[in-house]
Write an enzyme that holds these catalytic residues in place. Structure first.
Site, PDB file in Angstrom:
ATOM      1  N   MET A   1      62.428  -5.093 -48.710  1.00 40.17           N
ATOM      2  CA  MET A   1      62.004  -5.571 -47.521  1.00 40.17           C
ATOM      3  C   MET A   1      62.990  -5.408 -46.471  1.00 40.17           C
ATOM      4  SD  MET A   1      58.969  -6.178 -48.328  1.00 40.17           S
ATOM      5  CE  MET A   1      58.257  -7.152 -47.365  1.00 40.17           C
ATOM      6  N   ARG A   2      63.719  -4.284 -46.235  1.00 44.66           N
ATOM      7  CA  ARG A   2      64.741  -3.833 -45.397  1.00 44.66           C
ATOM      8  C   ARG A   2      64.504  -2.501 -44.877  1.00 44.66           C
ATOM      9  NH1 ARG A   2      67.517  -8.510 -43.840  1.00 44.66           N
ATOM     10  NH2 ARG A   2      67.871  -9.936 -45.941  1.00 44.66           N
TER      11      ARG A   2
ATOM     12  N   ASN B   1      58.694   5.226 -50.342  1.00 49.98           N
ATOM     13  CA  ASN B   1      58.205   3.825 -50.046  1.00 49.98           C
ATOM     14  C   ASN B   1      56.676   3.346 -50.391  1.00 49.98           C
ATOM     15  OD1 ASN B   1      58.571   0.890 -49.151  1.00 49.98           O
ATOM     16  ND2 ASN B   1      57.673   1.600 -47.299  1.00 49.98           N
TER      17      ASN B   1
ATOM     18  N   HIS C   1      53.509   0.788 -48.880  1.00 47.21           N
ATOM     19  CA  HIS C   1      53.363   0.092 -47.979  1.00 47.21           C
ATOM     20  C   HIS C   1      52.104  -0.363 -48.314  1.00 47.21           C
ATOM     21  CE1 HIS C   1      53.482  -1.563 -43.971  1.00 47.21           C
ATOM     22  NE2 HIS C   1      52.079  -1.259 -43.918  1.00 47.21           N
TER      23      HIS C   1
END
Ligand code: GRF
Length: 259
Positions: free
Chosen positions: A131-132, A153, A155
């Site tokens: 979560m960065r 990633n 999402h």
């Protein structure tokens, strides 16, 4: 048999996507091995999941770095000017001090991540509920081939709709009839990189937010391993395409080509 690739994973929480990736590696659905799992939060369940499979873990405690609880030095090869020139996480009118502080603290955390990762010589880095936002300082040190990015990633929304931290919540509150998830390569913006794959699911009138999250996660556990396997098989590259828009303007877009 094709050579297995070396996959590093970064997480922040429960790690159900990490589990799907580990399971994919173990069952042969993914031609790779997870060689480390790093977290920005100590003690999360995802770290336990990795350890159960004998995968080395580490923590870079972003929270402590950002609060300035300890004294950290900036990496020697960091240039704030260079990062400000590249980044697209903040708009030009964002408060300059806030932006500066963001990239200084991130550089410290990211240098520490890079130092932890150095021993593993990975082919691919997967963000599995990490979560960065990563800054250009980190991204440029991992991505070395201009047409083959190496940071993926997942999402929880059908991008480019609903970027940010609460994709399923935003989808649900908006009243969408369809939700979904997206796997993409990371670029210098937030959830804006080239899309590799997407899966959608219907949202029924009786669905609660929890029901939407459950449907979404089930799709994520299918989609992420599939996209990683495309990478393992050398099927992904990015390509810049120029489009002429109505009105005559040109749009240059980096998109994933599946070979
Ligand atoms: C997932 O919904 C992912 O899309 C989002 O954070 C959640 C992480 O879940 N970025 P888990 O830690 O993989 O269970």
């Amino acid at each position: 048999m094709e050579k297995k690739i070396r996959i590093g994973a970064l997480i922040s929480g429960g790690g159900s996507n990490l589990q799907a990736i580990i399971d994919g590696c173990e069952s042969g659905g993914i031609s790779g091995d997870v060689v480390f799992t790093g977290s920005d939060v100590p003690g999360v369940k995802g770290l336990e999941r990795a350890e159960k499979h004998g995968i080395p873990t580490f923590v870079v405690n972003y929270g402590a770095i950002i609060k300035g609880e300890e004294k950290f030095d900036l990496p020697e090869d960091f240039s704030l000017e260079e990062i400000l020139g590249k980044q697209s996480l903040f708009q030009a009118d964002a408060p300059a001090e806030k932006v500066k502080r963001f990239f200084l603290t991130r550089a410290v955390a990211e240098a520490s991540l890079l130092a932890e990762m150095k021993a593993y010589d990975i082919d691919l880095l997967v963000l599995a509920g990490f979560m960065r936002n990563l800054s250009p300082y980190f991204i440029d040190r991992v991505n070395t081939d201009p047409v083959l990015p190496r940071i993926m990633n997942i999402h929880p929304a059908l991008l480019p709709s609903f970027p940010g931290v609460d994709g399923y919540g935003d989808t649900f509150r908006y009243g969408c009839r369809v939700g979904g998830c997206t796997v993409h390569f990371i670029d210098y913006g937030e959830d804006s990189g080239p899309i590799i794959g997407q899966k959608a699911f219907p949202i029924d009138p009786s669905d609660t937010l929890d029901a939407v999250k459950k449907k979404g996660l089930e799709k994520e556990w299918e989609l992420y391993p599939e996209c990683i396997e495309l990478f393992c098989r050398g099927k992904l590259k990015t390509e810049e395409t120029t489009f002429e828009l109505p009105g005559g303007k040109k749009l240059v877009k980096s998109r994933v080509k599946i070979l």
